[in-house]
Design a protein around this motif. Structure first.
Motif, PDB file in Angstrom:
ATOM      1  N   GLU A  62       0.903  -1.222  -0.035  1.00 36.72           N
ATOM      2  CA  GLU A  62      -0.024  -0.057  -0.063  1.00 36.72           C
ATOM      3  C   GLU A  62       0.833   1.024   0.017  1.00 36.72           C
ATOM      4  N   SER A  72      -4.701   8.192  -1.430  1.00 37.55           N
ATOM      5  CA  SER A  72      -6.230   7.802  -1.636  1.00 37.55           C
ATOM      6  C   SER A  72      -6.727   7.360  -0.352  1.00 37.55           C
ATOM      7  N   PRO A  73      -8.081   7.313  -0.309  1.00 33.70           N
ATOM      8  CA  PRO A  73      -8.795   6.894   0.722  1.00 33.70           C
ATOM      9  C   PRO A  73      -8.329   5.561   1.117  1.00 33.70           C
ATOM     10  N   ALA A  74      -8.558   5.158   2.413  1.00 33.35           N
ATOM     11  CA  ALA A  74      -7.980   4.032   2.804  1.00 33.35           C
ATOM     12  C   ALA A  74      -8.664   2.735   2.337  1.00 33.35           C
ATOM     13  N   THR A  75     -10.102   2.874   1.943  1.00 29.20           N
ATOM     14  CA  THR A  75     -10.895   1.847   1.207  1.00 29.20           C
ATOM     15  C   THR A  75     -10.183   1.649  -0.110  1.00 29.20           C
ATOM     16  N   VAL A  76      -9.722   2.781  -0.693  1.00 30.18           N
ATOM     17  CA  VAL A  76      -9.381   2.584  -2.174  1.00 30.18           C
ATOM     18  C   VAL A  76      -8.057   1.836  -1.936  1.00 30.18           C
ATOM     19  N   HIS A  78      -6.734  -0.099   0.149  1.00 32.45           N
ATOM     20  CA  HIS A  78      -6.926  -1.678   0.557  1.00 32.45           C
ATOM     21  C   HIS A  78      -7.614  -2.435  -0.700  1.00 32.45           C
ATOM     22  N   ALA A  79      -8.330  -1.833  -1.432  1.00 25.92           N
ATOM     23  CA  ALA A  79      -8.769  -2.655  -2.670  1.00 25.92           C
ATOM     24  C   ALA A  79      -7.571  -2.787  -3.664  1.00 25.92           C
ATOM     25  N   ARG A  80      -6.871  -1.537  -3.696  1.00 27.51           N
ATOM     26  CA  ARG A  80      -5.861  -1.697  -4.791  1.00 27.51           C
ATOM     27  C   ARG A  80      -4.873  -2.903  -4.336  1.00 27.51           C
TER      28      ARG A  80
END
Length: 315
Positions: A62, A72-76, A78-80
């Motif tokens: 990350e 990027s936001p944390a959710t983005v 993590h998704a990446r």
């Protein structure tokens, strides 16, 4: 000495407690018994297990992606990183499936192979420079099937002796030169290039001579091995990157050759060639960030300052 669990040495592959013959054999059993369609469907599950169990690798990924792609936001984020783990799991599964004799389970093509063949047809050796991106581990299989011929692979030994022995058995169809195993490894590579063979080298691991260059806005270290070998032998450096496109698509993209100058300023010659090579590498990282498989802080400096001149690096 073997690294402790979940520790990444700067410039080398991330090592964790699952790097052992036992876990590899568990994976082999699954690859042999689970239907390919089920493997594809469940790959996010297997990747998710390691995504959860090796948090240091997840955090490093990350951080690396943040440097390449921006905040990027944390959710983005993590998704990446999760998608990267899935891509890596699929890459490793395909590699070991091929090593186990099951063939290439991908739709493969090679773009630009004539850039390699024009040197080989003239009897000249070539240095194929790649990185841990996409299906890098399938390169030898694809180039062999594409009529280019499997290259000699320059790589580091596994730190675990039992794992090294297992890997050697799997790779026996290919010629490997372990650059960390002998002080004469670079001489063997020079000899093979002189005989018109191709040598594959990684450009994103460093255990010997390295140089600090700009990479996505920060200084990172890159091996001088390919440039040193190219300057010594006159062999061109040809960047080759194997990337995944779609669910089953796999393409080896061959870039224009880089010729290392031989002026009186050896250091400048090596730096110029390595800078050109890194620029090509960066363009692929930018295009395929979720296929960039470096599970350590890519910008971490070496623990021991590299000494210019060596022609080895880790695989």
């Amino acid at each position: 000495m073997q690294q402790p669990p979940s520790v990444a040495q700067p410039g080398r592959a991330h090592r964790h407690r699952f790097e052992s013959p036992f876990w590899r054999k568990v994976m082999f059993a699954g690859l042999r018994t689970i239907p390919e369609s089920v493997q594809l469907a469940t790959m996010p599950l297997w990747a998710g297990i390691f995504y959860s169990l090796v948090p240091s690798a997840r955090r490093a990924v990350e951080a690396n992606l943040r440097q390449v792609m921006g905040p990027s936001p944390a959710t983005v984020a993590h998704a990446r990183s999760f998608r990267l783990f899935v891509n890596y799991a699929q890459s490793i599964a395909n590699m070991y499936t091929a090593y186990l004799g099951e063939g290439l389970r991908v739709e493969a093509r090679t773009d630009g192979r004539e850039k390699i063949l024009r040197f080989k047809d003239a009897g000249r050796g070539v240095i194929l420079a790649t990185g841990h991106l996409g299906y890098w581990s399938m390169g030898a299989f694809l180039l062999d099937e594409a009529g280019v011929g499997a290259p000699v692979m320059a790589m580091a030994e596994e730190p675990n002796a039992a794992t090294q022995e297992l890997e050697e058995r799997l790779r026996k169809r290919f010629t490997i030169v372990y650059t960390t195993g002998s002080p004469f490894a670079s001489l063997e590579l020079v000899s093979r290039l002189g005989r018109g063979e191709s040598v594959a080298m990684q450009i994103d691991r460093h255990t010997g001579a390295a140089i600090e260059l700009d990479f996505f806005g920060r200084k990172a270290w890159f091996p001088l091995g390919p440039a040193t070998l190219g300057r010594t032998t006159g062999a061109p450096i040809i960047p080759v990157f194997m990337v995944r496109e779609g669910l089953r698509g796999f393409v080896a993209r061959v870039e224009d050759p880089i010729i290392v100058a031989r002026t009186r300023d050896r250091a400048a010659d090596l730096r110029d060639a390595t800078e050109r090579l890194v620029r090509v590498y960066a363009s692929y990282v930018r295009r395929y960030p979720e296929q960039w498989f470096n599970f350590h802080d890519f910008w971490a400096p070496p623990r021991v300052h590299p000494v210019a001149g060596a022609a080895t690096q880790a695989g």
